[in-house]
Design a protein around this motif. Structure first.
Motif, PDB file in Angstrom:
ATOM      1  N   PHE A   1       0.829  -1.208   0.000  1.00 16.32           N
ATOM      2  CA  PHE A   1       0.000   0.000   0.000  1.00 16.32           C
ATOM      3  C   PHE A   1       0.864   1.260   0.000  1.00 16.32           C
ATOM      4  CE2 PHE A   1      -2.272   3.254   2.582  1.00 16.32           C
ATOM      5  CZ  PHE A   1      -3.266   3.561   1.671  1.00 16.32           C
ATOM      6  N   GLN A   2       1.937   1.259   0.791  1.00 15.07           N
ATOM      7  CA  GLN A   2       2.833   2.409   0.828  1.00 15.07           C
ATOM      8  C   GLN A   2       3.564   2.587  -0.508  1.00 15.07           C
ATOM      9  OE1 GLN A   2       3.113   4.683   3.247  1.00 15.07           O
ATOM     10  NE2 GLN A   2       1.571   3.621   4.482  1.00 15.07           N
ATOM     11  N   LEU A   3       3.947   1.487  -1.139  1.00 19.15           N
ATOM     12  CA  LEU A   3       4.584   1.581  -2.450  1.00 19.15           C
ATOM     13  C   LEU A   3       3.626   2.149  -3.495  1.00 19.15           C
ATOM     14  CD1 LEU A   3       6.654  -1.735  -2.689  1.00 19.15           C
ATOM     15  CD2 LEU A   3       7.508   0.581  -2.324  1.00 19.15           C
ATOM     16  N   TRP A   4       2.360   1.733  -3.408  1.00 19.38           N
ATOM     17  CA  TRP A   4       1.357   2.271  -4.336  1.00 19.38           C
ATOM     18  C   TRP A   4       1.177   3.766  -4.113  1.00 19.38           C
ATOM     19  CZ3 TRP A   4      -3.381   4.654  -3.512  1.00 19.38           C
ATOM     20  CH2 TRP A   4      -4.142   4.867  -4.655  1.00 19.38           C
ATOM     21  N   LEU A   5       1.169   4.195  -2.843  1.00 20.79           N
ATOM     22  CA  LEU A   5       1.078   5.627  -2.555  1.00 20.79           C
ATOM     23  C   LEU A   5       2.288   6.367  -3.103  1.00 20.79           C
ATOM     24  CD1 LEU A   5      -0.272   5.686   1.133  1.00 20.79           C
ATOM     25  CD2 LEU A   5      -1.522   6.285  -0.961  1.00 20.79           C
ATOM     26  N   GLY A   6       3.470   5.750  -3.003  1.00 18.70           N
ATOM     27  CA  GLY A   6       4.659   6.370  -3.561  1.00 18.70           C
ATOM     28  C   GLY A   6       4.575   6.509  -5.068  1.00 18.70           C
ATOM     29  N   PHE A   7       4.047   5.474  -5.731  1.00 20.46           N
ATOM     30  CA  PHE A   7       3.880   5.543  -7.186  1.00 20.46           C
ATOM     31  C   PHE A   7       2.819   6.566  -7.564  1.00 20.46           C
ATOM     32  CE2 PHE A   7       1.615   4.093 -11.001  1.00 20.46           C
ATOM     33  CZ  PHE A   7       2.654   4.083 -11.915  1.00 20.46           C
ATOM     34  N   PHE A   8       1.734   6.634  -6.768  1.00 24.48           N
ATOM     35  CA  PHE A   8       0.624   7.534  -7.077  1.00 24.48           C
ATOM     36  C   PHE A   8       1.008   8.998  -6.842  1.00 24.48           C
ATOM     37  CE2 PHE A   8      -3.324   9.788  -6.023  1.00 24.48           C
ATOM     38  CZ  PHE A   8      -4.104   9.466  -7.125  1.00 24.48           C
ATOM     39  N   HIS A   9       1.727   9.257  -5.735  1.00 23.74           N
ATOM     40  CA  HIS A   9       2.080  10.636  -5.392  1.00 23.74           C
ATOM     41  C   HIS A   9       3.484  11.026  -5.856  1.00 23.74           C
ATOM     42  CE1 HIS A   9      -1.487  11.323  -2.921  1.00 23.74           C
ATOM     43  NE2 HIS A   9      -1.306  10.141  -2.370  1.00 23.74           N
ATOM     44  N   HIS A  10       4.218  10.067  -6.408  1.00 20.99           N
ATOM     45  CA  HIS A  10       5.575  10.330  -6.901  1.00 20.99           C
ATOM     46  C   HIS A  10       6.460  10.923  -5.801  1.00 20.99           C
ATOM     47  CE1 HIS A  10       4.082   9.503 -10.939  1.00 20.99           C
ATOM     48  NE2 HIS A  10       3.112  10.381 -10.732  1.00 20.99           N
ATOM     49  N   THR A  11       6.528  10.231  -4.670  1.00 19.89           N
ATOM     50  CA  THR A  11       7.350  10.707  -3.566  1.00 19.89           C
ATOM     51  C   THR A  11       8.108   9.542  -2.941  1.00 19.89           C
ATOM     52  OG1 THR A  11       7.325  11.705  -1.366  1.00 19.89           O
ATOM     53  CG2 THR A  11       5.346  10.550  -2.038  1.00 19.89           C
ATOM     54  N   PHE A  12       9.383   9.790  -2.625  1.00 16.48           N
ATOM     55  CA  PHE A  12      10.208   8.768  -2.000  1.00 16.48           C
ATOM     56  C   PHE A  12       9.820   8.512  -0.552  1.00 16.48           C
ATOM     57  CE2 PHE A  12      13.049   9.935  -5.502  1.00 16.48           C
ATOM     58  CZ  PHE A  12      13.386   8.671  -5.959  1.00 16.48           C
ATOM     59  N   TRP A  13       9.018   9.403   0.031  1.00 19.97           N
ATOM     60  CA  TRP A  13       8.573   9.219   1.411  1.00 19.97           C
ATOM     61  C   TRP A  13       7.826   7.900   1.569  1.00 19.97           C
ATOM     62  CZ3 TRP A  13       8.534  10.048   6.379  1.00 19.97           C
ATOM     63  CH2 TRP A  13       7.382   9.802   7.119  1.00 19.97           C
TER      64      TRP A  13
ATOM     65  N   THR B   1      16.703   5.833   7.846  1.00 20.86           N
ATOM     66  CA  THR B   1      17.366   7.136   7.765  1.00 20.86           C
ATOM     67  C   THR B   1      16.658   8.048   6.775  1.00 20.86           C
ATOM     68  OG1 THR B   1      19.486   6.095   8.301  1.00 20.86           O
ATOM     69  CG2 THR B   1      19.560   8.286   7.322  1.00 20.86           C
ATOM     70  N   LEU B   2      16.200   7.475   5.654  1.00 24.20           N
ATOM     71  CA  LEU B   2      15.450   8.260   4.677  1.00 24.20           C
ATOM     72  C   LEU B   2      14.141   8.772   5.269  1.00 24.20           C
ATOM     73  CD1 LEU B   2      15.896   6.254   1.354  1.00 24.20           C
ATOM     74  CD2 LEU B   2      16.793   8.528   1.868  1.00 24.20           C
ATOM     75  N   ILE B   3      13.471   7.916   6.053  1.00 18.23           N
ATOM     76  CA  ILE B   3      12.210   8.319   6.691  1.00 18.23           C
ATOM     77  C   ILE B   3      12.440   9.508   7.614  1.00 18.23           C
ATOM     78  CG2 ILE B   3      10.408   7.589   8.299  1.00 18.23           C
ATOM     79  CD1 ILE B   3      10.729   4.757   7.162  1.00 18.23           C
ATOM     80  N   VAL B   4      13.487   9.423   8.440  1.00 17.87           N
ATOM     81  CA  VAL B   4      13.804  10.524   9.362  1.00 17.87           C
ATOM     82  C   VAL B   4      14.187  11.775   8.582  1.00 17.87           C
ATOM     83  CG1 VAL B   4      15.338  11.268  11.215  1.00 17.87           C
ATOM     84  CG2 VAL B   4      14.515   8.916  11.152  1.00 17.87           C
ATOM     85  N   PHE B   5      14.928  11.598   7.495  1.00 19.04           N
ATOM     86  CA  PHE B   5      15.348  12.742   6.681  1.00 19.04           C
ATOM     87  C   PHE B   5      14.148  13.475   6.092  1.00 19.04           C
ATOM     88  CE2 PHE B   5      16.277  14.343   2.399  1.00 19.04           C
ATOM     89  CZ  PHE B   5      17.239  15.311   2.705  1.00 19.04           C
ATOM     90  N   PHE B   6      13.189  12.708   5.561  1.00 16.97           N
ATOM     91  CA  PHE B   6      12.003  13.338   4.985  1.00 16.97           C
ATOM     92  C   PHE B   6      11.182  14.052   6.050  1.00 16.97           C
ATOM     93  CE2 PHE B   6      12.300  10.028   1.474  1.00 16.97           C
ATOM     94  CZ  PHE B   6      12.797  10.938   0.553  1.00 16.97           C
ATOM     95  N   MET B   7      11.122  13.449   7.249  1.00 18.90           N
ATOM     96  CA  MET B   7      10.387  14.081   8.332  1.00 18.90           C
ATOM     97  C   MET B   7      10.988  15.433   8.706  1.00 18.90           C
ATOM     98  SD  MET B   7       9.388  11.116  11.078  1.00 18.90           S
ATOM     99  CE  MET B   7       7.944  10.083  10.869  1.00 18.90           C
ATOM    100  N   ILE B   8      12.304  15.485   8.778  1.00 13.80           N
ATOM    101  CA  ILE B   8      12.978  16.682   9.282  1.00 13.80           C
ATOM    102  C   ILE B   8      13.227  17.710   8.173  1.00 13.80           C
ATOM    103  CG2 ILE B   8      15.088  17.529  10.401  1.00 13.80           C
ATOM    104  CD1 ILE B   8      15.284  14.823  11.780  1.00 13.80           C
ATOM    105  N   TYR B   9      13.866  17.285   7.094  1.00 12.75           N
ATOM    106  CA  TYR B   9      14.301  18.237   6.070  1.00 12.75           C
ATOM    107  C   TYR B   9      13.116  18.805   5.292  1.00 12.75           C
ATOM    108  CZ  TYR B   9      17.016  20.248   2.274  1.00 12.75           C
ATOM    109  OH  TYR B   9      17.570  21.118   1.367  1.00 12.75           O
ATOM    110  N   TRP B  10      12.173  17.937   4.934  1.00 12.75           N
ATOM    111  CA  TRP B  10      11.019  18.389   4.160  1.00 12.75           C
ATOM    112  C   TRP B  10       9.791  18.612   5.031  1.00 12.75           C
ATOM    113  CZ3 TRP B  10      11.551  14.643  -0.609  1.00 12.75           C
ATOM    114  CH2 TRP B  10      12.571  15.132  -1.440  1.00 12.75           C
ATOM    115  N   ASN B  11       9.979  18.485   6.334  1.00 12.61           N
ATOM    116  CA  ASN B  11       8.888  18.684   7.295  1.00 12.61           C
ATOM    117  C   ASN B  11       7.686  17.808   6.946  1.00 12.61           C
ATOM    118  OD1 ASN B  11       7.807  19.825   9.613  1.00 12.61           O
ATOM    119  ND2 ASN B  11       6.779  21.452   8.490  1.00 12.61           N
ATOM    120  N   ARG B  12       7.982  16.564   6.607  1.00 13.91           N
ATOM    121  CA  ARG B  12       6.945  15.601   6.247  1.00 13.91           C
ATOM    122  C   ARG B  12       6.397  14.988   7.536  1.00 13.91           C
ATOM    123  NH1 ARG B  12       3.743  14.173   2.049  1.00 13.91           N
ATOM    124  NH2 ARG B  12       5.514  14.321   0.617  1.00 13.91           N
TER     125      ARG B  12
END
Length: 297
Positions: free
Chosen positions: A106-118, A171-182
């Motif tokens: 489901f998360q991969l589908w959301l990534g494909f749908f929204h075009h985001t590495f998050w 690490t990518l998850i934490v990076f997206f949370m902090i740097y992009w305020n996700r």
């Protein structure tokens, strides 16, 4: 009027009334907090009813515990579930495998749908957890704990290496949370429910890690380590949710990022430390087994 009977009826009502009070008190409490307002008369009624429901269930708790113990001792299926650690671990692995696979896809589908590495990062992380559980199931469904110790140690060490690789996704998850305020923003009731679920799963994960050490099975320990890692990531997601949902502007963006960075760093360190311990411990045990085989020959 017999006050003794009245008090007993109030404090120890029929079980049907107790069960009925749970949804009524819950609905009233949620409606008063979300729709009506905490200062309305209905809100006060909901508080009293919720307190009363909690009180009578607390009084009933010793009897419930005694009933559950008697049921576990008398029912053959309950006894088997209690005595068969392999059955419990396999059931947990099957359920968690299905959940990780579906949630990861489901998360991969959301990534494909929204075009985001998050979402891609989250999807990869949970799919890796599912692959690790499947890897352990291939062993536990065939062999009893300790029956093939070398094979268990090899799988235990492999899970440790996978944890190190998975830390990149974390690490990518934490990076997206902090740097992009996700961050995640949910309704207050949803956030509270998520907090209750996360703390419960985290507590049970810690208990299971300690509890299953007595079986001296690396595969069992690896299965519980996976649950603990998943609980740690849930704690990180919960931190982001609570910071966003309950933000009252007293904590600035920088403070929120520092909080997320601290929790994310702590989770990452715990996962890496767990992975290193698994690798070192299994490697040492494998060398000991090889040494015993060599000397025995």
């Amino acid at each position: 009027m017999d006050f003794k009977k009245l008090g007993k009826a109030i404090l120890f009502p029929h079980i049907a009334i107790m069960l009925l009070l749970i949804p009524i008190a819950t609905v009233l409490l949620v409606c008063s907090m979300v729709f009506i307002g905490t200062e309305s008369p209905i809100a006060y009624v909901s508080y009293v009813l919720a307190a009363y429901t909690l009180t009578i269930w607390c009084f009933k708790l010793p009897r419930l515990i005694a009933y559950i113990k008697a049921f576990k001792n008398e029912n053959k299926y309950a006894r088997r579930w209690q005595d068969d650690a392999r059955l419990r671990v396999n059931s947990s692995l099957y359920g968690s495998l299905a959940w990780n696979a579906l949630y990861g896809l489901f998360q991969l589908w959301l990534g494909f749908f929204h075009h985001t590495f998050w979402f891609y990062s989250l999807g990869i992380y949970y799919i890796c957890l599912g692959v690790m559980r499947f890897f352990l199931l291939l062993h536990t469904r065939k062999y009893a704990p300790g029956e093939r110790m070398r094979s268990e140690l090899v799988r235990y060490r492999a899970c440790g290496w996978v944890f190190l690789l998975m830390n990149l996704a974390l690490t990518l998850i934490v990076f997206f949370m902090i740097y992009w305020n996700r961050t995640f923003e949910h309704h207050m009731i949803t956030a509270i429910a998520m907090a209750a679920y996360t703390f419960t799963s985290f507590t049970f994960a810690i208990i299971s890690v300690v509890k299953y050490k007595k079986y001296n099975s690396p595969v069992f320990s690896a299965a519980k380590a996976i649950s603990f890692a998943a609980a740690c990531v849930s704690m990180l997601t919960l931190t982001s949710t609570l910071l966003t949902t309950f933000s009252d502007e007293t904590m600035g963006v920088f403070e929120q990022k520092m909080m997320l960075g601290s929790v994310g760093g702590a989770v990452s360190v715990v996962v890496v430390a767990m992975a290193v311990r698994m690798i070192v411990k299994s490697t040492r045990k494998l060398k000991e087994l090889e040494s015993e085989i060599t000397h025995g020959a």
